[in-house]
Design a protein around this motif. Structure first.
Motif, PDB file in Angstrom:
ATOM      1  N   ASN A  40       0.858  -1.186   0.000  1.00  0.00           N
ATOM      2  CA  ASN A  40       0.000   0.000   0.000  1.00  0.00           C
ATOM      3  C   ASN A  40       0.893   1.235   0.000  1.00  0.00           C
ATOM      4  O   ASN A  40       1.797   1.361   0.823  1.00  0.00           O
ATOM      5  CB  ASN A  40      -0.910  -0.008   1.228  1.00  0.00           C
ATOM      6  N   CYS A  41       0.637   2.121  -0.925  1.00  0.00           N
ATOM      7  CA  CYS A  41       1.522   3.273  -1.132  1.00  0.00           C
ATOM      8  C   CYS A  41       1.535   4.173   0.108  1.00  0.00           C
ATOM      9  O   CYS A  41       0.485   4.563   0.609  1.00  0.00           O
ATOM     10  CB  CYS A  41       1.047   4.058  -2.352  1.00  0.00           C
ATOM     11  N   PRO A  42       2.719   4.517   0.612  1.00  0.00           N
ATOM     12  CA  PRO A  42       2.776   5.404   1.769  1.00  0.00           C
ATOM     13  C   PRO A  42       2.505   6.870   1.417  1.00  0.00           C
ATOM     14  O   PRO A  42       2.388   7.701   2.314  1.00  0.00           O
ATOM     15  CB  PRO A  42       4.220   5.228   2.269  1.00  0.00           C
ATOM     16  N   VAL A  43       2.416   7.173   0.127  1.00  0.00           N
ATOM     17  CA  VAL A  43       2.182   8.560  -0.278  1.00  0.00           C
ATOM     18  C   VAL A  43       0.694   8.826  -0.499  1.00  0.00           C
ATOM     19  O   VAL A  43       0.147   9.796   0.013  1.00  0.00           O
ATOM     20  CB  VAL A  43       2.969   8.902  -1.564  1.00  0.00           C
ATOM     21  N   HIS A  44       0.042   8.000  -1.276  1.00  0.00           N
ATOM     22  CA  HIS A  44      -1.380   8.242  -1.526  1.00  0.00           C
ATOM     23  C   HIS A  44      -2.202   7.155  -0.827  1.00  0.00           C
ATOM     24  O   HIS A  44      -1.798   6.000  -0.760  1.00  0.00           O
ATOM     25  CB  HIS A  44      -1.672   8.320  -3.033  1.00  0.00           C
ATOM     26  N   ALA A  45      -3.355   7.556  -0.281  1.00  0.00           N
ATOM     27  CA  ALA A  45      -4.184   6.614   0.475  1.00  0.00           C
ATOM     28  C   ALA A  45      -4.772   5.583  -0.479  1.00  0.00           C
ATOM     29  O   ALA A  45      -5.279   5.935  -1.537  1.00  0.00           O
ATOM     30  CB  ALA A  45      -5.311   7.377   1.175  1.00  0.00           C
ATOM     31  N   ARG A  64       8.308   2.180  -7.049  1.00  0.00           N
ATOM     32  CA  ARG A  64       7.500   2.874  -8.041  1.00  0.00           C
ATOM     33  C   ARG A  64       6.031   2.619  -7.768  1.00  0.00           C
ATOM     34  O   ARG A  64       5.620   1.473  -7.637  1.00  0.00           O
ATOM     35  CB  ARG A  64       7.855   2.386  -9.442  1.00  0.00           C
ATOM     36  N   CYS A  65       5.269   3.700  -7.645  1.00  0.00           N
ATOM     37  CA  CYS A  65       3.834   3.554  -7.408  1.00  0.00           C
ATOM     38  C   CYS A  65       3.099   3.676  -8.741  1.00  0.00           C
ATOM     39  O   CYS A  65       3.351   4.598  -9.513  1.00  0.00           O
ATOM     40  CB  CYS A  65       3.337   4.610  -6.439  1.00  0.00           C
ATOM     41  N   PHE A  66       2.178   2.724  -8.974  1.00  0.00           N
ATOM     42  CA  PHE A  66       1.391   2.777 -10.208  1.00  0.00           C
ATOM     43  C   PHE A  66       0.130   3.622 -10.030  1.00  0.00           C
ATOM     44  O   PHE A  66      -0.593   3.860 -10.974  1.00  0.00           O
ATOM     45  CB  PHE A  66       1.011   1.358 -10.657  1.00  0.00           C
ATOM     46  N   GLY A  67      -0.109   4.060  -8.779  1.00  0.00           N
ATOM     47  CA  GLY A  67      -1.311   4.838  -8.513  1.00  0.00           C
ATOM     48  C   GLY A  67      -1.046   6.329  -8.365  1.00  0.00           C
ATOM     49  O   GLY A  67      -1.960   7.132  -8.427  1.00  0.00           O
ATOM     50  N   CYS A  68       0.202   6.715  -8.140  1.00  0.00           N
ATOM     51  CA  CYS A  68       0.553   8.133  -8.053  1.00  0.00           C
ATOM     52  C   CYS A  68       1.943   8.320  -8.652  1.00  0.00           C
ATOM     53  O   CYS A  68       2.507   7.418  -9.235  1.00  0.00           O
ATOM     54  CB  CYS A  68       0.474   8.648  -6.611  1.00  0.00           C
ATOM     55  N   GLU A  69       2.494   9.488  -8.447  1.00  0.00           N
ATOM     56  CA  GLU A  69       3.767   9.807  -9.105  1.00  0.00           C
ATOM     57  C   GLU A  69       4.985   9.310  -8.326  1.00  0.00           C
ATOM     58  O   GLU A  69       6.111   9.468  -8.776  1.00  0.00           O
ATOM     59  CB  GLU A  69       3.889  11.326  -9.258  1.00  0.00           C
TER      60      GLU A  69
HETATM   61 ZN   LIG Z   1       1.142   6.124  -4.631  1.00  0.00          ZN
END
Ligand SMILES: [Zn+2]
Length: 337
Positions: A40-45, A64-69
């Protein structure tokens, strides 16, 4: 005396993606992947994991997050997770010390915190590189191709091709692509969904520089959020190109054509391959090498039709660098789609 490169050593110290994920408390809901974990991305919920933490080609952790930058290395992940900054000096030192601690290098941690390089300490060695991958089993490739259906028998595929102004009859007659059969091997999937589910139903063979079919490329024929084109999951996909029959003969050493067309990507390769009898080589990321160049006959006129963008320029330059002085080179932009 050279000051130690603590940033590099810190990256080397925590080069194990799983250990890093657990140390940062990111393992909840995470999924194992071949080279690391999806967390789970620590940047975007988010509630389903889309941030990949893997061992990169140089052996260190890549994020690398596929849901945010969000993208970076082990240090970026540590900083984000612990609310630290990579720009502020004290904060950055804290990140480095934390990385050393996570990797179990406590004397390095102490040294970073203390700010005094230990005399005669050997720097941490580069971590082991990930194992070199191979192409999918050749029997799988031959089997999937042999069982594949004709494009002309499939309405969805015909619709996709016609929309792109590619003649399905020609695709079938020239054996350029086939419809993926059912069932498909496990590698015919993207993030745990099979190519049938993601809509990657059209396949072309991908050949090595000696003209042997070593893999496939799958094209998505309906709307979706996955990549438009995919290689088999979990296997090596570099140094492979798409070849029409004439290009295949050329690389097998059975023909010495005077003209060769080099295009970029699956759609352009299909378009050109349905319109000409000349060899058409479709290059992809990681395709071009001296070995491919060696398969182009000396003195041939080579038309390079890569895209008019940065990636297309890089592909073209790689071809030019390897063929200059051996072939007559022309750069020509592809037709507007
Ligand atoms: Zn993310």
């Amino acid at each position: 005396v050279n000051r130690p490169d603590y940033a590099r050593e810190a990256r080397y110290a925590c080069a194990d993606p799983v250990k890093l994920v657990v140390a940062l408390g990111l393992e909840k809901g995470a999924q194992r992947q071949s080279k690391g974990m999806l967390v789970n991305c620590p940047v975007h919920a988010e509630r389903s994991p889309s941030c990949s933490v893997t061992k990169g080609r140089d052996g260190t952790v890549q994020v690398r997050c596929f849901g945010c930058e969000f993208a970076g290395d082990a240090l970026s992940l540590i900083a984000v997770r612990l609310g630290l900054s990579l720009r502020d000096r004290d904060s950055f030192r804290e990140v480095l010390a934390e990385a050393a601690k996570i990797g179990g290098h406590l004397s390095l941690e102490a040294e970073i915190r203390g700010g005094t390089p230990a005399p005669d300490r050997k720097p941490l060695p580069r971590p082991e590189l990930p194992p070199e991958r191979d192409y999918p089993p050749i029997a799988d490739i031959l089997d999937v191709w042999a069982r594949g259906g004709a494009c002309t028998d499939d309405r969805e595929i015909c619709g996709y091709l016609v929309f792109r102004r590619i003649d399905p009859e020609q695709v079938a007659a020239r054996r350029l692509c086939r419809v993926i059969p059912d069932p498909v091997p496990r590698w015919a999937s993207y993030r745990r969904r099979s190519w049938h589910e993601t809509g990657h139903r059209l396949i072309a063979r991908a050949f090595d520089p000696t003209g042997r079919p070593r893999s496939v490329r799958a094209m998505r024929v309906r709307d979706g959020d996955s990549p438009k084109r995919l290689p088999p999951g979990g296997f090596k996909a570099s140094e492979l190109a798409l070849l029409n029959e004439s290009a295949h003969c050329m690389l097998r050493g059975k023909a010495q054509p005077g003209r060769v067309i080099i295009v970029e990507g699956e759609p352009d390769w299909l378009t050109w391959s349905t319109r000409t009898e000349e060899p058409v080589v479709g290059i992809l990321t990681g395709t071009w090498s001296e070995r491919f160049a060696a398969g182009i006959p000396r003195g041939a006129t080579v038309t390079i039709r890569t895209h008019a963008d940065d990636a297309g320029d890089r592909y073209a330059q790689a071809v030019i660098d390897t063929l200059n002085g051996r072939c007559n080179l022309r750069r020509s932009e592809p037709e507007a789609a």
